[in-house]
Write a protein that holds these residues in place. Structure first.
Motif, PDB file in Angstrom:
ATOM      1  N   THR A  48       0.747  -1.143   0.178  1.00  0.00           N
ATOM      2  CA  THR A  48      -0.038   0.014  -0.012  1.00  0.00           C
ATOM      3  C   THR A  48       0.805   1.279   0.065  1.00  0.00           C
ATOM      4  O   THR A  48       0.664   2.297  -0.719  1.00  0.00           O
ATOM      5  CB  THR A  48      -1.091  -0.042   1.185  1.00  0.00           C
ATOM      6  N   ASP A  51       2.314   1.780  -3.494  1.00  0.00           N
ATOM      7  CA  ASP A  51       1.533   2.369  -4.409  1.00  0.00           C
ATOM      8  C   ASP A  51       1.011   3.615  -4.390  1.00  0.00           C
ATOM      9  O   ASP A  51       0.811   4.438  -5.150  1.00  0.00           O
ATOM     10  CB  ASP A  51       0.343   1.375  -4.570  1.00  0.00           C
ATOM     11  N   ARG A  52       1.022   3.832  -2.863  1.00  0.00           N
ATOM     12  CA  ARG A  52       0.482   5.498  -2.451  1.00  0.00           C
ATOM     13  C   ARG A  52       1.530   6.581  -2.707  1.00  0.00           C
ATOM     14  O   ARG A  52       1.474   7.559  -3.257  1.00  0.00           O
ATOM     15  CB  ARG A  52       0.039   5.311  -1.104  1.00  0.00           C
ATOM     16  N   THR A 112       9.851  -5.253  -8.316  1.00  0.00           N
ATOM     17  CA  THR A 112       9.046  -4.121  -8.441  1.00  0.00           C
ATOM     18  C   THR A 112       9.812  -3.328  -8.957  1.00  0.00           C
ATOM     19  O   THR A 112       9.694  -2.759 -10.342  1.00  0.00           O
ATOM     20  CB  THR A 112       8.104  -3.838  -7.543  1.00  0.00           C
ATOM     21  N   SER A 184       0.631   7.331  -6.481  1.00  0.00           N
ATOM     22  CA  SER A 184      -0.548   7.092  -6.622  1.00  0.00           C
ATOM     23  C   SER A 184      -1.141   8.019  -7.941  1.00  0.00           C
ATOM     24  O   SER A 184      -0.714   9.172  -7.896  1.00  0.00           O
ATOM     25  CB  SER A 184      -1.666   7.141  -5.762  1.00  0.00           C
TER      26      SER A 184
END
Length: 188
Positions: A48, A51-52, A112, A184
């Motif tokens: 999270t 991604d943010r 990633t 994001s």
């Protein structure tokens, strides 16, 4: 590569240092179990955060926390040696939790980053190179520990691993914001 080295060296250095502190296998296994639970709890929050707030928000703390944990492991392993079982457990558990916190925060970051920085054309060749670079870190890690342990206490191998991670974290802090997604895109 330093993050991979730290991940490979942890199951080598922690038990050896635990044994040098006089702990039996039960205590060392409990330390590993507690740290594994912490890492598992951090997998979803790490994704999270990545991604943010971008890759650097996860990769840099991952490397720095692991580096600090290894340095602390070396310091406590040296200063608390011979002080009894309780302090030996503390000397092993506290730094291992810091290493586990960093490792858990970095769940998925290595692959990633490989995808993020790979070119659109010829991606498979680039990812093969990326995996080779990671493999060199995996192979070099036990060699560094062995070379240091031949001439110095195992705590120094932990300190060397920590120094490599701290240097890697500094390099990531400088490089990642320029080459990876910054967070994001939902608001854009």
């Amino acid at each position: 590569a330093p993050v991979m080295m730290a991940r490979v060296n942890r199951p080598v250095i922690v038990p050896l240092l635990g044994a040098s502190l006089g702990l039996d296998s039960v205590w060392i296994s409990l330390v590993f179990g507690v740290c594994a639970a912490l890492e598992i709890l951090l997998v979803i929050p790490a994704g999270t955060l990545m991604d943010r707030y971008g890759r650097a928000a996860v990769a840099v703390p991952c490397a720095l926390l692991m580096g600090a944990g290894f340095i602390l492991l070396a310091i406590l392993g040296t200063t608390l040696a011979g002080q009894g079982t309780t302090l030996a457990v503390v000397a092993l558990l506290v730094p291992s939790l810091l290493i586990g916190l960093g490792n858990g925060m970095g769940a998925g970051i290595v692959m990633t980053l490989g995808i993020d920085v790979s070119p659109v054309h010829d991606r498979t060749r680039y990812l093969a190179w990326w995996n080779t670079m990671l493999g060199s870190g995996r192979l070099a890690a036990p060699l560094v520990v062995t070379a240091i342990a031949l001439v110095a206490p195992i705590a120094l191998a932990g300190a060397a691993t920590g120094a490599l991670c701290l240097a890697g974290g500094a390099w990531l802090a400088r490089t990642l914001p320029r080459v990876t997604p910054s967070g994001s895109t939902r608001r854009r």
